[in-house]
Design a protein around this motif. Sequence first.
Motif, PDB file in Angstrom:
ATOM      1  N   ALA A  83      30.543  55.241  45.169  1.00 27.83           N
ATOM      2  CA  ALA A  83      29.984  56.318  44.339  1.00 27.83           C
ATOM      3  C   ALA A  83      28.508  56.510  44.667  1.00 27.83           C
ATOM      4  O   ALA A  83      28.021  57.632  44.827  1.00 27.83           O
ATOM      5  N   HIS A  84      27.800  55.401  44.787  1.00 29.63           N
ATOM      6  CA  HIS A  84      26.373  55.452  45.110  1.00 29.63           C
ATOM      7  C   HIS A  84      26.159  56.036  46.507  1.00 29.63           C
ATOM      8  O   HIS A  84      25.347  56.940  46.705  1.00 29.63           O
ATOM      9  N   ALA A  85      26.923  55.527  47.458  1.00 32.73           N
ATOM     10  CA  ALA A  85      26.740  55.959  48.851  1.00 32.73           C
ATOM     11  C   ALA A  85      27.051  57.440  49.039  1.00 32.73           C
ATOM     12  O   ALA A  85      26.429  58.111  49.876  1.00 32.73           O
ATOM     13  N   LEU A  86      27.978  57.961  48.272  1.00 31.56           N
ATOM     14  CA  LEU A  86      28.397  59.352  48.462  1.00 31.56           C
ATOM     15  C   LEU A  86      27.644  60.324  47.562  1.00 31.56           C
ATOM     16  O   LEU A  86      27.908  61.527  47.582  1.00 31.56           O
ATOM     17  N   GLY A  87      26.738  59.813  46.748  1.00 34.37           N
ATOM     18  CA  GLY A  87      25.931  60.704  45.894  1.00 34.37           C
ATOM     19  C   GLY A  87      26.663  61.210  44.673  1.00 34.37           C
ATOM     20  O   GLY A  87      26.317  62.272  44.130  1.00 34.37           O
ATOM     21  N   CYS A  88      27.646  60.461  44.220  1.00 32.91           N
ATOM     22  CA  CYS A  88      28.361  60.871  42.999  1.00 32.91           C
ATOM     23  C   CYS A  88      27.426  60.700  41.789  1.00 32.91           C
ATOM     24  O   CYS A  88      26.450  59.965  41.838  1.00 32.91           O
ATOM     25  N   ASP A  89      27.777  61.365  40.702  1.00 32.98           N
ATOM     26  CA  ASP A  89      26.955  61.261  39.493  1.00 32.98           C
ATOM     27  C   ASP A  89      27.177  59.941  38.767  1.00 32.98           C
ATOM     28  O   ASP A  89      26.425  59.627  37.843  1.00 32.98           O
ATOM     29  N   GLY A  90      28.215  59.230  39.146  1.00 38.00           N
ATOM     30  CA  GLY A  90      28.452  57.958  38.504  1.00 38.00           C
ATOM     31  C   GLY A  90      29.765  57.349  38.923  1.00 38.00           C
ATOM     32  O   GLY A  90      30.471  57.871  39.792  1.00 38.00           O
ATOM     33  N   ALA A  91      30.076  56.222  38.274  1.00 43.31           N
ATOM     34  CA  ALA A  91      31.319  55.499  38.586  1.00 43.31           C
ATOM     35  C   ALA A  91      31.961  55.041  37.284  1.00 43.31           C
ATOM     36  O   ALA A  91      31.266  54.752  36.300  1.00 43.31           O
ATOM     37  N   HIS A  92      33.292  54.974  37.321  1.00 40.73           N
ATOM     38  CA  HIS A  92      34.024  54.356  36.216  1.00 40.73           C
ATOM     39  C   HIS A  92      34.657  53.067  36.709  1.00 40.73           C
ATOM     40  O   HIS A  92      35.406  53.080  37.699  1.00 40.73           O
ATOM     41  N   LEU A  93      34.385  51.972  36.018  1.00 39.68           N
ATOM     42  CA  LEU A  93      34.920  50.672  36.431  1.00 39.68           C
ATOM     43  C   LEU A  93      35.803  50.074  35.352  1.00 39.68           C
ATOM     44  O   LEU A  93      35.448  50.077  34.167  1.00 39.68           O
ATOM     45  N   GLY A  94      36.929  49.548  35.799  1.00 42.99           N
ATOM     46  CA  GLY A  94      37.783  48.779  34.914  1.00 42.99           C
ATOM     47  C   GLY A  94      37.319  47.333  34.865  1.00 42.99           C
ATOM     48  O   GLY A  94      36.342  46.948  35.529  1.00 42.99           O
ATOM     49  N   GLN A  95      38.043  46.517  34.113  1.00 36.04           N
ATOM     50  CA  GLN A  95      37.638  45.124  33.945  1.00 36.04           C
ATOM     51  C   GLN A  95      37.783  44.321  35.230  1.00 36.04           C
ATOM     52  O   GLN A  95      37.162  43.264  35.361  1.00 36.04           O
ATOM     53  N   THR A  96      38.581  44.785  36.170  1.00 39.98           N
ATOM     54  CA  THR A  96      38.733  44.048  37.440  1.00 39.98           C
ATOM     55  C   THR A  96      38.167  44.837  38.627  1.00 39.98           C
ATOM     56  O   THR A  96      38.507  44.567  39.773  1.00 39.98           O
ATOM     57  N   ASP A  97      37.302  45.799  38.341  1.00 37.38           N
ATOM     58  CA  ASP A  97      36.745  46.631  39.417  1.00 37.38           C
ATOM     59  C   ASP A  97      35.352  46.166  39.830  1.00 37.38           C
ATOM     60  O   ASP A  97      34.420  46.971  39.966  1.00 37.38           O
ATOM     61  N   GLY A  98      35.208  44.879  40.028  1.00 32.30           N
ATOM     62  CA  GLY A  98      33.959  44.371  40.606  1.00 32.30           C
ATOM     63  C   GLY A  98      32.925  44.006  39.555  1.00 32.30           C
ATOM     64  O   GLY A  98      33.209  43.874  38.369  1.00 32.30           O
ATOM     65  N   ASP A  99      31.719  43.860  40.054  1.00 26.59           N
ATOM     66  CA  ASP A  99      30.595  43.300  39.308  1.00 26.59           C
ATOM     67  C   ASP A  99      29.913  44.401  38.482  1.00 26.59           C
ATOM     68  O   ASP A  99      29.191  45.243  39.023  1.00 26.59           O
ATOM     69  N   HIS A 100      30.130  44.364  37.186  1.00 26.67           N
ATOM     70  CA  HIS A 100      29.570  45.417  36.333  1.00 26.67           C
ATOM     71  C   HIS A 100      28.036  45.400  36.323  1.00 26.67           C
ATOM     72  O   HIS A 100      27.391  46.450  36.341  1.00 26.67           O
TER      73      HIS A 100
END
Length: 216
Positions: A83-100
């Motif tokens: 999300a960061h690399a592509l210039g998105c406005d943000g990211a949604h993370l679940g409980q197992t989607d990496g380091d919050h």
Amino acid sequence: MNAASQGVSSEGCRLYLITPPRLDPATFRDRLAEALDAGDVACLQLRLKDAAQDEIKRAVEVLMPIAQARDVAFILNDDAKLAHALGCDGAHLGQTDGDHEGARKLLKDRILGITCHASRHLAMEAGELGADYVAFGAFFPTDTKETVHTAGTDLLEWWSEMMEIPCVAIGGITAANCAPLVRAGADFLAVVGAVWNHPEGPAAGVRAMNAATVRM
Ligand SMILES: Cc1ncc(COP(=O)(O)OP(=O)(O)O)c(N)n1
Ligand SMILES: Cc1nc(C(=O)O)sc1CCOP(=O)(O)O
Ligand SMILES: [Mg+2]
């Protein structure tokens, strides 16, 4: 959502649109524009499950400008670094989607949303680490994703009374069943099927959700 940047007021309940889990950007782009032009959509989450990174990148390239041109925040599911690399406005993370915490640092003032299922504890943790919103669900049976956790309106009532951070309700939500969630204080209703599977098409789906989310 960042309340200031997205014009979100604590009084309103807005539509948080999520893409179908599989799509062809070349054909989906027109359906997306039609949906976003039909009414108020606060943000669009690109949620492509089981897609290769190249496929996700291509979808972001095609779909993000359509959302951003309409002031609809573009949020990528599952992957804060991408999300960061592509210039998105943000990211949604679940409980197992990496380091919050790492995601919060990386995304700085961009939007970070975190799935909290039906857990007050997870929601407070997400709030403490600086999430822009917490997501609770599933509120109703859904065909879009297997349901592991079920949430009730008491959670929305508790959260919205106690906390300033916006909350998103998700899972099987339609125009016909969402009134209790709106009354309970949901700031956003996140939907897939209610828009993309609406019998009269996605524009009708957005209009129906907008009409149903007016808080009485
Ligand atoms: C707004 C919103 N809420 C919850 C989810 C679910 O996230 P997660 O638990 O990581 O499951 P997947 O979507 O990755 O299958 C979401 N995507 N968006
Ligand atoms: C992606 C997702 N997450 C859920 C959760 O409970 O965390 S339910 C869900 C599916 C939402 O699709 P629909 O609006 O078609 O039910
Ligand atoms: Mg996820």
